[in-house]
Design a protein around this motif. Structure first.
Motif, short mmCIF file in Angstrom:
data_model
loop_
_atom_site.label_atom_id
_atom_site.label_comp_id
_atom_site.label_asym_id
_atom_site.label_seq_id
_atom_site.Cartn_x
_atom_site.Cartn_y
_atom_site.Cartn_z
N MET A 117 22.23 -2.64 -39.10
CA MET A 117 20.79 -2.38 -39.08
C MET A 117 20.08 -3.14 -37.96
O MET A 117 18.97 -2.78 -37.57
N LEU A 118 20.71 -4.20 -37.44
CA LEU A 118 20.09 -4.97 -36.37
C LEU A 118 20.33 -4.38 -34.99
O LEU A 118 19.77 -4.86 -34.01
N PHE A 119 21.18 -3.38 -34.90
CA PHE A 119 21.53 -2.81 -33.60
C PHE A 119 20.31 -2.49 -32.73
O PHE A 119 20.28 -2.83 -31.55
N PRO A 120 19.28 -1.81 -33.27
CA PRO A 120 18.17 -1.43 -32.39
C PRO A 120 17.28 -2.60 -31.98
O PRO A 120 16.42 -2.43 -31.11
N HIS A 121 17.48 -3.76 -32.59
CA HIS A 121 16.51 -4.84 -32.41
C HIS A 121 16.98 -5.97 -31.49
O HIS A 121 16.17 -6.79 -31.06
N MET A 127 9.55 -0.48 -37.05
CA MET A 127 9.92 0.50 -38.07
C MET A 127 10.42 1.79 -37.42
O MET A 127 11.38 2.41 -37.90
N LEU A 128 9.81 2.20 -36.29
CA LEU A 128 10.27 3.39 -35.59
C LEU A 128 11.67 3.18 -35.02
O LEU A 128 12.53 4.07 -35.10
N ARG A 129 11.93 1.99 -34.47
CA ARG A 129 13.29 1.66 -34.02
C ARG A 129 14.26 1.71 -35.19
O ARG A 129 15.41 2.14 -35.05
N GLY A 130 13.78 1.27 -36.35
CA GLY A 130 14.63 1.26 -37.53
C GLY A 130 15.00 2.63 -38.05
O GLY A 130 15.92 2.76 -38.87
N VAL A 137 14.17 2.91 -25.28
CA VAL A 137 13.31 4.08 -25.04
C VAL A 137 12.06 3.99 -25.91
O VAL A 137 10.93 4.18 -25.43
N LEU A 138 12.25 3.70 -27.20
CA LEU A 138 11.10 3.62 -28.09
C LEU A 138 10.21 2.43 -27.75
O LEU A 138 8.98 2.52 -27.86
N ASP A 139 10.81 1.31 -27.34
CA ASP A 139 9.99 0.18 -26.89
C ASP A 139 9.14 0.58 -25.68
O ASP A 139 7.96 0.24 -25.58
N PHE A 140 9.74 1.30 -24.75
CA PHE A 140 9.04 1.74 -23.54
C PHE A 140 7.87 2.65 -23.89
O PHE A 140 6.83 2.65 -23.22
N LEU A 141 8.03 3.44 -24.98
CA LEU A 141 6.97 4.36 -25.40
C LEU A 141 5.99 3.71 -26.35
O LEU A 141 5.10 4.39 -26.89
N GLY A 142 6.15 2.40 -26.59
CA GLY A 142 5.21 1.69 -27.46
C GLY A 142 5.54 1.81 -28.93
O GLY A 142 4.66 1.61 -29.79
N PHE A 184 9.09 14.06 -29.90
CA PHE A 184 10.08 14.89 -29.21
C PHE A 184 11.43 14.18 -29.16
O PHE A 184 12.48 14.79 -29.45
N PHE A 185 11.42 12.89 -28.84
CA PHE A 185 12.65 12.11 -28.74
C PHE A 185 13.37 12.05 -30.08
O PHE A 185 14.59 12.28 -30.15
N ILE A 186 12.65 11.76 -31.16
CA ILE A 186 13.28 11.65 -32.48
C ILE A 186 13.88 12.99 -32.90
O ILE A 186 14.98 13.05 -33.46
#
Length: 462
Positions: free
Chosen positions: A291-295, A91-94, A82-87, A156-158
């Motif tokens: 910590m690597l889960f989102p990446h 660090m935000l994924r983290g 989702v965050l990748d799709f929103l650009g 909003f998502f966060i």
């Protein structure tokens, strides 16, 4: 270990009050003393058996439906995508893992007193599950109406993500407390097994049927994914409301421990037990791999698939199947040979996942990348194994303290996840993934120095 351990390990992230179980047993014993007439006693036993069967089915269905909703928001695939799709940046994924961890644990600890005193836990469980559903209903509406404002959607998502995990943490505590109150100890392992088999089948089937229509190479119709999760959580709340739970009046305890006292108690085993210190270090090093889960999904899509989102569906499916398959293999191994050897074998797989991911990107072997998510599916299995081993080595009167301590040890590294995301932005995936893999190697080495409790019993009777 057995079914008693499976219940305790699940609740150990946020230790649930244990007085509820003993009170239920006492109230049941008192009721039995009053039943002097044989026919009346037989009738009461029949009703009790029918109620227990009904509750077993309803608690199983609650978890199955919850799992169907959860797969459309999986933390290792969907939410970072989702965050990748929103650009969003690395660090935000983290930010996702520490928000997940803090919001899931601290509010539930602070509200443990009111939850403990509630005569019927199902009311709280239903309310918290409804809050989970409302969060994803809001996300569905937001992504439908605000798709032209990516920065606003990120904020909003966060915010909704944080509120959702407050509700999730309380739901976990309430469910396991309710399970301890209503499901006999001898049936909890069967509940876990049936829930896993039916839950994985239903969740994978839902993804197989629904996601192809919502995912394209260029993007994902996230509002449909979130709407599906919301509907599933609403259904789960309705199931929770149907549970047949007797009201138990819980007297106000003389002193309810605050969060500071609980964490002070959690630190105590580190000082007293050298074997547990080694276990906690291994757990912390293992926790760094979370910590690597989102990446992983970002590396796979960006490094191999040119940003194609269609792979998300397959990664969801193989990760859930991997978790189920490893549970069926590792569980019996732990029962026969001990949790220590099962833990060491599992750590090999988790350590290999980051190295395999960057190796496949270097060699551009895209078809094999789903294997990475099969190995990622080991993570929840290993979390349970750490809890099971802790229950074996801890003195029986100190189980809650030891479980809380291992939960703290596993979760501490996750607080550094934003730094890991920032490092990925600056120096790339490969160096960071290799460093985290070295942490896994260290965890595996330290696990080899752990005592095998089935060969020695340093604490006496457990």
């Amino acid at each position: 270990m057995g079914s008693r351990d499976s219940t305790r390990r699940s609740a150990s992230f946020l230790p649930a009050p244990e007085s509820i179980i003993s009170e239920l047993i006492e109230s049941s014993s008192a009721a039995n003393d009053d039943a002097t007439d044989p026919h009346r006693e037989s009738s009461a036993e029949d009703r009790s058996s029918a109620v227990a069967s009904k509750n077993f089915i309803e608690l199983m269905l609650f978890q199955v439906v919850l799992r169907v909703g959860w797969i459309f928001k999986t933390e290792s695939v969907i939410m970072p995508a989702v965050l990748d799709f929103l650009g969003g940046s690395g660090m935000l994924r983290g930010l996702l893992p520490p928000i997940n961890r803090i919001c899931q644990s601290v509010p539930a600890l602070l509200l443990a007193g009111p939850m403990q005193k509630a005569p019927q836990k199902k009311n709280w469980l239903c309310g918290c599950t409804v809050l989970m559903a409302i969060c994803f209903a809001l996300l569905a509406v937001g992504f439908r109406l605000m798709d032209a404002h990516p920065v606003g959607l990120q904020v909003f998502f966060i915010a909704i993500y944080a509120i959702f995990f407050v509700a999730t943490g309380m739901t976990q505590v309430l469910f396991h407390t309710l399970q301890g109150k209503l499901i006999p100890a001898g049936d909890r392992g069967r509940l876990l097994l049936v829930t896993n088999v039916v839950g994985v089948t239903a969740a994978v089937g839902a993804v197989w049927i629904c996601m192809p229509a919502w995912v394209t190479a260029e993007g994902v119709e996230f509002h449909w994914l979130f709407a599906t999760s919301s509907v599933a959580f609403f259904v789960a709340a309705a199931i929770a409301w149907c549970v047949d739970e007797p009201a138990v009046i819980v007297e106000t305890p003389a002193a309810v421990k605050g969060i500071r006292a609980r964490y002070a108690e959690a630190v105590l085993p580190f000082r007293e037990d050298s074997n547990f210190r080694r276990l906690a270090i291994a757990a912390a090093l293992f926790g760094s791999t979370i910590m690597l889960f989102p990446h992983y999904q970002s590396l796979g899509r960006g490094g191999l698939l040119g940003g194609d989102f269609r792979s998300l569906m397959w990664w969801l499916i193989v990760q859930n199947l991997g978790t189920a398959a490893f549970s069926m293999v590792v569980g019996p191994l732990a029962d026969r040979r001990g949790n220590r050897i099962a833990l060491r074998l599992g750590l090999i797989g988790v350590t290999a996942a980051p190295l395999l991911a960057i190796g496949l990107v270097w060699t551009e072997i895209a078809w094999a990348f789903p294997i990475v998510f099969v190995l990622v599916g080991l993570t929840p299995v290993l979390l349970r194994l750490f809890m099971n081993y802790t229950l074996e080595v801890a003195p029986s009167d100190k189980h809650p303290s030891y479980l809380a301590a291992i939960s703290v040890a596993t979760g501490l590294p996750v607080l550094c996840s934003p730094v890991v995301g920032m490092m990925i932005d600056r120096i790339g995936f490969s160096p960071v993934f290799m460093m985290i893999s070295l942490c896994g190697v260290a965890a595996w080495w330290i696990s080899g120095r752990l005592e095998e409790p089935r060969c020695s019993d340093p604490h006496g009777e457990r």
